[in-house]
Design an enzyme around this catalytic site. Structure first.
Site, mmCIF file in Angstrom:
data_model
loop_
_atom_site.group_PDB
_atom_site.id
_atom_site.type_symbol
_atom_site.label_atom_id
_atom_site.label_comp_id
_atom_site.label_asym_id
_atom_site.label_seq_id
_atom_site.Cartn_x
_atom_site.Cartn_y
_atom_site.Cartn_z
ATOM 1 N N GLN A 51 9.272 -4.125 33.206
ATOM 2 C CA GLN A 51 9.668 -3.769 34.638
ATOM 3 C C GLN A 51 9.352 -5.168 35.446
ATOM 4 O O GLN A 51 10.226 -5.146 36.567
ATOM 5 C CB GLN A 51 8.488 -2.753 35.075
ATOM 6 N N PHE A 88 8.125 4.109 3.376
ATOM 7 C CA PHE A 88 7.654 3.311 4.605
ATOM 8 C C PHE A 88 6.773 2.290 3.983
ATOM 9 O O PHE A 88 5.928 1.946 4.755
ATOM 10 C CB PHE A 88 7.010 3.971 5.801
ATOM 11 N N PHE A 121 0.723 -1.236 -0.095
ATOM 12 C CA PHE A 121 0.072 0.038 -0.015
ATOM 13 C C PHE A 121 0.849 1.150 -0.167
ATOM 14 O O PHE A 121 1.876 1.411 0.960
ATOM 15 C CB PHE A 121 -0.872 0.074 1.416
ATOM 16 N N GLU A 127 -0.458 3.067 10.264
ATOM 17 C CA GLU A 127 -1.890 2.951 9.924
ATOM 18 C C GLU A 127 -2.608 4.043 10.849
ATOM 19 O O GLU A 127 -3.621 4.054 11.134
ATOM 20 C CB GLU A 127 -2.633 1.580 10.126
ATOM 21 N N GLY A 165 2.779 12.419 5.564
ATOM 22 C CA GLY A 165 2.219 11.230 6.297
ATOM 23 C C GLY A 165 1.023 11.445 6.823
ATOM 24 O O GLY A 165 0.019 10.974 6.396
HETATM 25 N N1 COS Z 1 -14.235 6.513 5.032
HETATM 26 C C1 COS Z 1 -14.889 7.428 3.706
HETATM 27 N N2 COS Z 1 -14.447 8.270 3.285
HETATM 28 C C2 COS Z 1 -13.918 9.040 4.321
HETATM 29 C C3 COS Z 1 -13.154 8.807 5.410
HETATM 30 C C4 COS Z 1 -13.460 7.234 5.664
HETATM 31 N N3 COS Z 1 -13.018 6.759 6.959
HETATM 32 N N4 COS Z 1 -12.334 9.413 5.928
HETATM 33 C C5 COS Z 1 -12.638 10.521 5.272
HETATM 34 N N5 COS Z 1 -13.401 10.345 4.206
HETATM 35 C C6 COS Z 1 -13.622 11.334 3.044
HETATM 36 C C7 COS Z 1 -14.154 12.428 3.722
HETATM 37 O O1 COS Z 1 -15.582 12.410 3.864
HETATM 38 C C8 COS Z 1 -14.071 13.646 2.549
HETATM 39 O O2 COS Z 1 -15.075 13.385 1.670
HETATM 40 P P1 COS Z 1 -15.785 14.727 0.701
HETATM 41 O O3 COS Z 1 -14.367 15.404 0.171
HETATM 42 O O4 COS Z 1 -16.796 14.114 0.117
HETATM 43 O O5 COS Z 1 -16.184 15.536 1.865
HETATM 44 C C9 COS Z 1 -12.800 13.210 2.124
HETATM 45 O O6 COS Z 1 -12.568 11.802 2.378
HETATM 46 C C10 COS Z 1 -11.497 13.928 2.616
HETATM 47 O O7 COS Z 1 -11.460 13.660 4.161
HETATM 48 P P2 COS Z 1 -11.246 14.823 5.315
HETATM 49 O O8 COS Z 1 -11.693 16.121 4.535
HETATM 50 O O9 COS Z 1 -11.286 14.512 6.510
HETATM 51 O O10 COS Z 1 -9.326 14.681 4.767
HETATM 52 P P3 COS Z 1 -8.272 15.513 5.555
HETATM 53 O O11 COS Z 1 -7.410 15.864 4.562
HETATM 54 O O12 COS Z 1 -8.760 16.329 6.350
HETATM 55 O O13 COS Z 1 -7.732 14.053 6.130
HETATM 56 C C11 COS Z 1 -7.221 12.243 7.866
HETATM 57 C C12 COS Z 1 -8.185 13.374 7.142
HETATM 58 C C13 COS Z 1 -6.245 13.117 8.858
HETATM 59 C C14 COS Z 1 -7.889 11.644 8.669
HETATM 60 C C15 COS Z 1 -6.356 11.522 6.893
HETATM 61 O O14 COS Z 1 -5.719 12.271 6.193
HETATM 62 C C16 COS Z 1 -5.578 10.181 7.787
HETATM 63 O O15 COS Z 1 -6.151 9.417 8.123
HETATM 64 N N6 COS Z 1 -4.371 10.602 7.773
HETATM 65 C C17 COS Z 1 -3.418 9.480 8.207
HETATM 66 C C18 COS Z 1 -3.069 8.648 7.233
HETATM 67 C C19 COS Z 1 -2.392 7.353 7.796
HETATM 68 O O16 COS Z 1 -3.139 6.636 8.615
HETATM 69 N N7 COS Z 1 -1.457 6.975 7.604
HETATM 70 C C20 COS Z 1 -0.486 5.698 7.789
HETATM 71 C C21 COS Z 1 0.336 5.152 6.568
HETATM 72 S S1 COS Z 1 -0.613 4.287 5.646
HETATM 73 S S2 COS Z 1 -0.433 2.486 6.392
#
Ligand code: COS
Length: 412
Positions: free
Chosen positions: A365, A183, A150, A392, A158
């Site tokens: 510990q 990563f 992935f 994740e 990140g």
């Molecule tokens: N399921 C379905 N849709 C989702 C969702 C979910 N769990 N989470 C967000 N969405 C959708 C939102 O509804 C939004 O849709 P619309 O554009 O139609 O409104 C879109 O995706 C964008 O979501 P959002 O505005 O919340 O995005 P952000 O850029 O603010 O980011 C976070 C959201 C921070 C939660 C996200 O970037 C994240 O999870 N970051 C961490 C990434 C991660 O886990 N990385 C680890 C490495 S991968 S192993």
């Protein structure tokens, strides 16, 4: 079940668990208790007789032995969470976390071998792929013929995954992919990557992102050097670099641009539950080791487990493990019923991974000075489990997801 018995079980009956999904009675979340228990028993035997005795070897060599990977293939472990119609075992979410929990009572790198094929390396296709994409790739992933990985994280994106910079520009029947992913778990072994890339170059945020299936042997793909990690030896990550890599348009997941970020988020909702289960499994192992040590090690004329200050560490750990396990099973059942569990999955990942860190610390510990020495598995686990609070989605990202969802639900 002994290992010999395990082999006989498979040897005699082929793949007895193939029939799990077929036995589902409308709406049942545990499809068939006897068959599920059979699978759990076999996994327990495999962990006890094949994986635990090889933990040290994996730590020293930074490789999972090939014969163990072959056995995992024969057991169908690469396809636990993949639909039965594509050659997987078709486990429900609840069943998958129960099996993952057993598989995690050892070095987490063993689970990592099959982790991406069941999780982040396949679920983009399972959830949003076209029929053709599913038919072509899922049977290969379920059989462990190819490894899926992935590609979301990049050098400068990140936690803010929506700001990713890798681009996919249409050109005739293809897209041309450029960018670097970071990563990437199982990248050195991968046959396919699920790659999130920007197709709408005008849109900076999540909406301009699409997801692609990219075969690893295409021209224009190079791998960075293997990352040297704090722990989880045997599980490999590295950069994946795309330079003018041509991918056929038919490999756009779901055939629709702009859906890739949502696909990635849905994949992570599921992944976060399974990581939670992994944290529970390894916590149970750490506590079992610490309890055994505490009952054997004597100080002041009696086993240290008889001292109340040690007992408080054991008891707190046991209570927190039960809490994490209960919430993960509860949320898994909700997911099996088709409910939206974005908030709940993040609660599970947050609580279980932080709990696991606390348990690891207490178990070091309890081992006293021995806990800092390589002679005891806890020294290794202490380093291994640190990753759970990071990958994740960090704990802080889980908190952010939970609070956002609370507000969204309150507004709805
Ligand atoms: N399921 C379905 N849709 C989702 C969702 C979910 N769990 N989470 C967000 N969405 C959708 C939102 O509804 C939004 O849709 P619309 O554009 O139609 O409104 C879109 O995706 C964008 O979501 P959002 O505005 O919340 O995005 P952000 O850029 O603010 O980011 C976070 C959201 C921070 C939660 C996200 O970037 C994240 O999870 N970051 C961490 C990434 C991660 O886990 N990385 C680890 C490495 S991968 S192993």
């Amino acid at each position: 079940i002994s290992c010999t018995k395990t082999r006989q079980f498979y040897g005699r009956e082929g793949y007895p668990f193939r029939s799990l999904a077929a036995r589902r009675k409308g709406g049942d979340m545990i499809q068939d208790n006897d068959t599920l228990q059979g699978l759990i028993d076999v996994v327990q035997g495999f962990v006890k007789e094949r994986l635990i005795p090889n933990e040290e070897l994996v730590e020293e060599t930074d490789e999972i032995p090939g014969d163990i990977i072959d056995e995992m293939r024969q057991m169908g472990l690469f396809g636990l969470a993949l639909p039965e119609e594509y050659g997987g075992l078709g486990l429900t979410q609840e069943e998958e976390v129960l099996v993952s929990l057993e598989l995690s009572k050892t070095s987490p790198s063993f689970r990592s071998v099959i982790g991406t094929n069941n999780g982040i390396g396949s679920q983009g296709i399972v959830i949003d792929g076209t029929k053709e994409q599913k038919e072509y790739y899922l049977p290969k992933l379920a059989a462990g013929e190819i490894i899926g990985a992935f590609c979301l994280t990049e050098p400068s994106s990140g936690s803010d995954a929506g700001s990713l910079q890798t681009t996919a520009v249409p050109d005739g029947d293809d897209y041309i992919l450029n960018g670097t992913k970071r990563f990437v778990t199982n990248a050195p072994q991968a046959g396919i990557f699920t790659v999130m890339a920007r197709t709408d170059l005008e849109t900076k945020g999540a909406r301009g992102v699409s997801a692609f299936i990219v075969e690893a042997d295409l021209k224009g793909i190079t791998l960075g050097k293997k990352d040297i990690k704090m722990g989880q030896k045997g599980a490999h990550t590295c950069d994946v670099i795309f330079e003018n890599c041509r991918i056929p348009k038919k490999n756009l997941i779901g055939g629709k641009e702009g859906m890739g970020f949502k696909t990635a988020m849905k994949v992570l909702d599921k992944g976060r539950l399974v990581i939670g289960a992994t944290c529970v499994g390894i916590s149970e192992r750490m506590v079992a080791d610490a309890l055994r040590y505490g009952m054997e090690r004597e100080q002041f004329g009696k086993p240290v487990a008889q001292f109340q200050l040690v007992q408080s560490m054991l008891a707190d750990s046991q209570a927190e493990i039960l809490a994490a396990k209960s919430m993960i099973l509860e949320v898994s059942r909700k997911k099996d019923l088709g409910e939206d569990v974005t908030l709940e999955a993040s609660c599970c990942k947050l609580f279980a991974s932080e709990m696991c860190g606390r348990v690891a610390d207490r178990c070091v510990q309890i081992h006293g000075g021995g806990g800092y020495i390589r002679d005891y598995a806890i020294e290794r686990f202490y380093r291994d489990v640190r990753l759970f609070r990071l990958y994740e989605g960090t704990s802080q990202i889980q908190q952010l997801v939970i609070a956002r969802e609370m507000i969204r639900r309150a507004e709805a």
